[in-house]
Scaffold this motif. Structure first.
Motif, PDB file in Angstrom:
ATOM      1  N   VAL A  52       0.884  -1.397   0.023  1.00  0.00           N
ATOM      2  CA  VAL A  52      -0.019  -0.065  -0.058  1.00  0.00           C
ATOM      3  C   VAL A  52       0.848   1.409   0.004  1.00  0.00           C
ATOM      4  CG1 VAL A  52      -1.974   1.148   1.262  1.00  0.00           C
ATOM      5  CG2 VAL A  52      -1.785  -1.276   1.184  1.00  0.00           C
ATOM      6  N   PRO A  53       0.998   1.791  -1.155  1.00  0.00           N
ATOM      7  CA  PRO A  53       1.715   3.272  -1.153  1.00  0.00           C
ATOM      8  C   PRO A  53       1.141   4.305  -0.027  1.00  0.00           C
ATOM      9  CG  PRO A  53       1.318   2.394  -3.244  1.00  0.00           C
ATOM     10  CD  PRO A  53       0.483   1.694  -2.320  1.00  0.00           C
ATOM     11  N   LEU A  54       1.915   4.949   0.549  1.00  0.00           N
ATOM     12  CA  LEU A  54       1.487   5.775   1.295  1.00  0.00           C
ATOM     13  C   LEU A  54       1.870   7.264   1.165  1.00  0.00           C
ATOM     14  CD1 LEU A  54       2.075   4.277   4.763  1.00  0.00           C
ATOM     15  CD2 LEU A  54      -0.107   4.755   3.772  1.00  0.00           C
ATOM     16  N   PHE A  55       2.806   7.821   1.601  1.00  0.00           N
ATOM     17  CA  PHE A  55       3.246   9.365   1.483  1.00  0.00           C
ATOM     18  C   PHE A  55       4.127   9.547   0.434  1.00  0.00           C
ATOM     19  CE2 PHE A  55       1.606   8.639   5.897  1.00  0.00           C
ATOM     20  CZ  PHE A  55       0.416   9.373   5.816  1.00  0.00           C
ATOM     21  N   HIS A  56       4.209  10.608  -0.177  1.00  0.00           N
ATOM     22  CA  HIS A  56       5.437  11.104  -1.151  1.00  0.00           C
ATOM     23  C   HIS A  56       5.453  12.292  -1.031  1.00  0.00           C
ATOM     24  CE1 HIS A  56       1.285  10.886  -2.915  1.00  0.00           C
ATOM     25  NE2 HIS A  56       1.729  12.345  -3.260  1.00  0.00           N
ATOM     26  N   TYR A  57       6.013  12.841   0.275  1.00  0.00           N
ATOM     27  CA  TYR A  57       6.440  14.154   0.748  1.00  0.00           C
ATOM     28  C   TYR A  57       7.187  13.983   1.787  1.00  0.00           C
ATOM     29  CZ  TYR A  57       2.164  14.170   3.412  1.00  0.00           C
ATOM     30  OH  TYR A  57       1.278  13.801   4.310  1.00  0.00           O
ATOM     31  N   ASN A  58       7.384  14.812   2.769  1.00  0.00           N
ATOM     32  CA  ASN A  58       8.053  15.128   3.832  1.00  0.00           C
ATOM     33  C   ASN A  58       7.301  14.027   4.824  1.00  0.00           C
ATOM     34  OD1 ASN A  58       9.632  15.338   6.099  1.00  0.00           O
ATOM     35  ND2 ASN A  58       8.644  17.442   6.777  1.00  0.00           N
ATOM     36  N   ILE A  59       8.281  12.952   5.495  1.00  0.00           N
ATOM     37  CA  ILE A  59       7.589  11.747   6.047  1.00  0.00           C
ATOM     38  C   ILE A  59       7.628  11.818   7.708  1.00  0.00           C
ATOM     39  CG2 ILE A  59       7.296   9.282   6.049  1.00  0.00           C
ATOM     40  CD1 ILE A  59       8.430   9.149   3.191  1.00  0.00           C
ATOM     41  N   PRO A  60       7.098  12.611   8.294  1.00  0.00           N
ATOM     42  CA  PRO A  60       7.078  12.578   9.737  1.00  0.00           C
ATOM     43  C   PRO A  60       5.997  11.513  10.509  1.00  0.00           C
ATOM     44  CG  PRO A  60       5.631  14.258   9.019  1.00  0.00           C
ATOM     45  CD  PRO A  60       6.155  13.630   7.656  1.00  0.00           C
ATOM     46  N   LEU A  61       6.365  11.184  11.356  1.00  0.00           N
ATOM     47  CA  LEU A  61       5.733  10.347  12.248  1.00  0.00           C
ATOM     48  C   LEU A  61       4.373  11.188  12.842  1.00  0.00           C
ATOM     49  CD1 LEU A  61       8.011   8.444  14.474  1.00  0.00           C
ATOM     50  CD2 LEU A  61       6.670   7.395  12.369  1.00  0.00           C
ATOM     51  N   SER A  62       3.010  11.008  12.325  1.00  0.00           N
ATOM     52  CA  SER A  62       2.056  11.843  12.590  1.00  0.00           C
ATOM     53  C   SER A  62       0.974  10.968  12.575  1.00  0.00           C
ATOM     54  CB  SER A  62       1.882  12.840  11.255  1.00  0.00           C
ATOM     55  OG  SER A  62       1.707  12.053  10.049  1.00  0.00           O
ATOM     56  N   PRO A  63      -0.235  11.717  13.090  1.00  0.00           N
ATOM     57  CA  PRO A  63      -1.464  11.107  13.158  1.00  0.00           C
ATOM     58  C   PRO A  63      -1.911  10.421  12.101  1.00  0.00           C
ATOM     59  CG  PRO A  63      -1.397  13.287  14.550  1.00  0.00           C
ATOM     60  CD  PRO A  63      -0.197  13.115  13.946  1.00  0.00           C
ATOM     61  N   MET A  64      -1.591  11.124  11.025  1.00  0.00           N
ATOM     62  CA  MET A  64      -2.091  10.658   9.626  1.00  0.00           C
ATOM     63  C   MET A  64      -1.511   9.269   9.411  1.00  0.00           C
ATOM     64  SD  MET A  64      -1.951  14.026   6.769  1.00  0.00           S
ATOM     65  CE  MET A  64      -0.262  13.545   6.312  1.00  0.00           C
ATOM     66  N   PHE A  65      -0.221   8.790   9.763  1.00  0.00           N
ATOM     67  CA  PHE A  65       0.390   7.762   9.647  1.00  0.00           C
ATOM     68  C   PHE A  65      -0.204   6.689  10.479  1.00  0.00           C
ATOM     69  CE2 PHE A  65       3.708   4.733  10.036  1.00  0.00           C
ATOM     70  CZ  PHE A  65       4.146   4.247   8.523  1.00  0.00           C
ATOM     71  N   ILE A  66      -0.520   7.085  11.774  1.00  0.00           N
ATOM     72  CA  ILE A  66      -1.326   6.109  12.512  1.00  0.00           C
ATOM     73  C   ILE A  66      -2.484   5.757  11.987  1.00  0.00           C
ATOM     74  CG2 ILE A  66      -2.054   5.659  15.023  1.00  0.00           C
ATOM     75  CD1 ILE A  66       0.913   6.023  14.674  1.00  0.00           C
ATOM     76  N   VAL A  67      -3.458   6.490  11.576  1.00  0.00           N
ATOM     77  CA  VAL A  67      -4.680   6.422  11.218  1.00  0.00           C
ATOM     78  C   VAL A  67      -4.435   5.615   9.706  1.00  0.00           C
ATOM     79  CG1 VAL A  67      -6.679   7.461   9.624  1.00  0.00           C
ATOM     80  CG2 VAL A  67      -5.939   8.583  11.795  1.00  0.00           C
ATOM     81  N   ALA A  68      -3.441   5.622   9.050  1.00  0.00           N
ATOM     82  CA  ALA A  68      -3.231   4.879   7.852  1.00  0.00           C
ATOM     83  C   ALA A  68      -2.719   3.410   8.084  1.00  0.00           C
ATOM     84  CB  ALA A  68      -2.193   5.388   6.878  1.00  0.00           C
ATOM     85  N   LEU A  69      -2.089   3.432   9.121  1.00  0.00           N
ATOM     86  CA  LEU A  69      -1.744   2.018   9.476  1.00  0.00           C
ATOM     87  C   LEU A  69      -2.780   1.139  10.089  1.00  0.00           C
ATOM     88  CD1 LEU A  69       1.630   2.073  11.176  1.00  0.00           C
ATOM     89  CD2 LEU A  69       1.265   0.841   9.361  1.00  0.00           C
ATOM     90  N   THR A  70      -3.707   1.982  10.684  1.00  0.00           N
ATOM     91  CA  THR A  70      -4.975   1.277  11.217  1.00  0.00           C
ATOM     92  C   THR A  70      -5.895   0.988  10.223  1.00  0.00           C
ATOM     93  OG1 THR A  70      -5.099   2.800  13.302  1.00  0.00           O
ATOM     94  CG2 THR A  70      -7.119   1.658  12.652  1.00  0.00           C
ATOM     95  N   GLN A  71      -5.963   1.900   9.136  1.00  0.00           N
ATOM     96  CA  GLN A  71      -6.687   1.535   7.886  1.00  0.00           C
ATOM     97  C   GLN A  71      -6.100   0.432   7.318  1.00  0.00           C
ATOM     98  OE1 GLN A  71      -7.408   5.417   6.149  1.00  0.00           O
ATOM     99  NE2 GLN A  71      -9.059   5.735   7.008  1.00  0.00           N
ATOM    100  N   ILE A  72      -5.050   0.321   7.098  1.00  0.00           N
ATOM    101  CA  ILE A  72      -4.145  -0.714   6.217  1.00  0.00           C
ATOM    102  C   ILE A  72      -4.408  -2.170   6.883  1.00  0.00           C
ATOM    103  CG2 ILE A  72      -2.104  -1.690   5.308  1.00  0.00           C
ATOM    104  CD1 ILE A  72      -1.316   1.393   4.917  1.00  0.00           C
ATOM    105  N   GLU A  73      -4.274  -2.022   8.212  1.00  0.00           N
ATOM    106  CA  GLU A  73      -4.522  -3.174   9.061  1.00  0.00           C
ATOM    107  C   GLU A  73      -5.979  -4.037   8.727  1.00  0.00           C
ATOM    108  OE1 GLU A  73      -3.123  -5.019  13.053  1.00  0.00           O
ATOM    109  OE2 GLU A  73      -3.705  -2.939  13.202  1.00  0.00           O
ATOM    110  N   GLU A  74      -6.907  -3.165   8.960  1.00  0.00           N
ATOM    111  CA  GLU A  74      -8.256  -3.628   8.694  1.00  0.00           C
ATOM    112  C   GLU A  74      -8.440  -4.195   7.130  1.00  0.00           C
ATOM    113  OE1 GLU A  74     -12.194  -4.283   9.427  1.00  0.00           O
ATOM    114  OE2 GLU A  74     -10.567  -3.501  10.901  1.00  0.00           O
ATOM    115  N   TYR A  75      -7.825  -3.516   6.100  1.00  0.00           N
ATOM    116  CA  TYR A  75      -7.952  -3.665   4.686  1.00  0.00           C
ATOM    117  C   TYR A  75      -7.370  -5.164   4.737  1.00  0.00           C
ATOM    118  CZ  TYR A  75      -6.588  -3.762  -0.113  1.00  0.00           C
ATOM    119  OH  TYR A  75      -6.150  -4.171  -1.369  1.00  0.00           O
ATOM    120  N   ALA A  76      -6.058  -5.413   4.994  1.00  0.00           N
ATOM    121  CA  ALA A  76      -5.433  -6.508   5.127  1.00  0.00           C
ATOM    122  C   ALA A  76      -6.099  -7.722   5.626  1.00  0.00           C
ATOM    123  CB  ALA A  76      -3.966  -6.284   5.609  1.00  0.00           C
ATOM    124  N   THR A  77      -6.545  -7.400   6.850  1.00  0.00           N
ATOM    125  CA  THR A  77      -7.170  -8.478   7.523  1.00  0.00           C
ATOM    126  C   THR A  77      -8.488  -8.932   6.715  1.00  0.00           C
ATOM    127  OG1 THR A  77      -6.569  -7.590   9.664  1.00  0.00           O
ATOM    128  CG2 THR A  77      -8.521  -9.041   9.781  1.00  0.00           C
TER     129      THR A  77
END
Length: 144
Positions: A52-77
């Motif tokens: 799952v491609p995610l970001f393509h700019y400055n890649i900080p650890l952010s709430p967007m990344f946490i939300v993305a991981l949660t959605q990817i985990e649900e998608y994958a499961t």
């Protein structure tokens, strides 16, 4: 955590990673590697079936990344897969070092997925004429 292991990447995952990197070649990109949920670790090969491609700019650890991981985990499961790692391509063409943020993200994924690893895209090997695999396998760091 596991040591460096062999990785088998499906054509679908490989194409997505390369297309993501080539489309945003002027900036750093990252994404999540997905493995089959029913795959056994018997031959010590991480079998990446999708990504799952995610970001393509400055890649900080952010709430967007946490939300993305949660959605990817649900998608994958829901599709019989699980998170199996992280891929990262640096902004600069000749930069083949793993940065602090990428390391932190990969280590965070490894906390929840002990057999995971990180793929660092070597931009210098992304060419129509290249016969080399454009990835470096980076094992997770041991967090104690």
């Amino acid at each position: 955590m596991s040591e460096a292991k062999d990785i088998r990447i499906s054509l679908k995952a490989y194409a997505k990673i390369v297309c993501h990197v080539m489309q945003y070649q002027y900036t750093a990109v990252n994404g999540i590697l997905l493995t089959s949920d029913d795959a056994e670790e018997k031959d010590d090969v991480l079998n990446v079936v999708d990504c799952v491609p995610l970001f393509h700019y400055n890649i900080p650890l952010s709430p967007m990344f946490i939300v993305a991981l949660t959605q990817i985990e649900e998608y994958a499961t829901n599709r019989g897969m699980k998170i199996g790692g992280y891929y990262h391509a640096n902004e600069y063409y000749t930069d083949t070092e793993v940065g602090a943020v990428a390391t932190r993200i990969a280590d965070k994924i490894a906390e929840n997925c002990p057999n995971s690893c990180m793929l660092l895209v070597d931009n210098t090997k992304l060419s129509f004429l290249s016969t080399e695999v454009p990835f470096k396998i980076i094992p997770p760091h041991k967090v104690e």
